[in-house]
Design an enzyme around this catalytic site. Structure first.
Site, mmCIF file in Angstrom:
data_model
loop_
_atom_site.group_PDB
_atom_site.id
_atom_site.type_symbol
_atom_site.label_atom_id
_atom_site.label_comp_id
_atom_site.label_asym_id
_atom_site.label_seq_id
_atom_site.Cartn_x
_atom_site.Cartn_y
_atom_site.Cartn_z
ATOM 1 N N GLN A 69 -14.268 13.878 -6.663
ATOM 2 C CA GLN A 69 -15.015 15.244 -6.676
ATOM 3 C C GLN A 69 -14.946 15.909 -5.465
ATOM 4 O OE1 GLN A 69 -18.865 12.972 -7.619
ATOM 5 N NE2 GLN A 69 -19.358 14.642 -8.873
ATOM 6 N N HIS B 271 -12.600 18.921 -8.799
ATOM 7 C CA HIS B 271 -13.265 19.964 -8.256
ATOM 8 C C HIS B 271 -12.071 20.766 -7.482
ATOM 9 C CE1 HIS B 271 -17.547 18.204 -8.399
ATOM 10 N NE2 HIS B 271 -16.887 18.689 -9.675
#
Length: 239
Positions: free
Chosen positions: A91, A111
């Protein structure tokens, strides 16, 4: 569990990078407690929002890049190099897994990546050093040198769709693994936080290493609430 695994997957969140000096987002004192995130729709529609976004980046307020990998990153890299871990799903946007020696093709960035920028129209890559010179020197909000489109750091913002290919690859790796190790994630951001439970439901062992408890601890085969660098160095000796 690491010894017994044939194909493990590592899933990392902001917690693995806090020991490198990169603040997390949600905890008290984290990035979002000091400045409100800029919504993707505002970035597209407002020149003021784009200017603020680039000011945060080039004046170092977001502190997303520029740090060095820590012992947790290097332990993960050693597992990848040994062939025990097939992929690292992250992430994080700080590029520290790649900096620790993991091949880019084995890092699945859910992300995005804050170490460079892309054009939102033609996807051309732009290096931040070049954009910084123009922004700070001539007060120019970055635009694409090829098509003139809006340029944004290659991260996924609030209101922006999750990237299809990384999400698909992460799902495939999740379903193929026999051990899923969560490191430094609070597991509250979906759809990314669904991967550990999917792995568990598919028969994989689930390990969660995080300083604080998570809502998925009850489903894990092993939960360790401790410092990541210390635990990972003990589990994967670096010498």
């Amino acid at each position: 569990m690491l010894r017994d695994a044939n194909r493990a997957v590592i899933f990392t969140g902001a917690g693995i990078s806090t020991e490198s000096g990169i603040p997390d987002f949600r905890s008290p004192g984290g990035v979002w407690s000091k400045m409100k995130p800029i919504d993707f729709r505002d970035f597209l529609s407002s020149e003021d929002a784009r200017r603020e976004s680039w000011e945060r980046r080039f004046k170092g307020e977001d502190k997303l890049v520029g740090a060095a990998p820590n012992s947790g990153h290097y332990a993960v890299a050693k597992l990848v190099q040994s062939g025990k871990v097939s992929a690292v799903i992250t992430q994080n946007v700080d590029n520290l897994h790649q900096d620790s020696g993991i091949p880019s093709e084995q890092v699945i960035e859910l992300h995005g990546n804050a170490s460079y920028a892309t054009c939102l129209s033609c996807n051309l890559r732009h290096e931040l050093d070049v954009l910084k010179q123009s922004f700070l020197g001539r007060d120019e909000i970055p635009s694409c040198r090829d098509c003139g489109g809006i340029v944004k750091t290659a991260t996924i913002s609030f209101g922006q769709a999750m990237p299809e290919e990384p999400m698909m690859r992460a799902g495939e790796e999740t379903m193929a693994c026999d051990l899923f190790v969560v490191i430094g994630s609070s597991l509250v951001v979906y759809p990314a936080a669904a991967f550990p439970l999917q792995a568990k439901q598919n028969g994989a062992k689930l390990v969660i290493l995080n300083r604080e408890p998570t809502e998925q601890d009850a489903y894990a085969d092993l939960v360790i609430n401790d410092e990541i660098g210390k635990v990972m160095t003990a589990a994967v000796p670096l010498d």
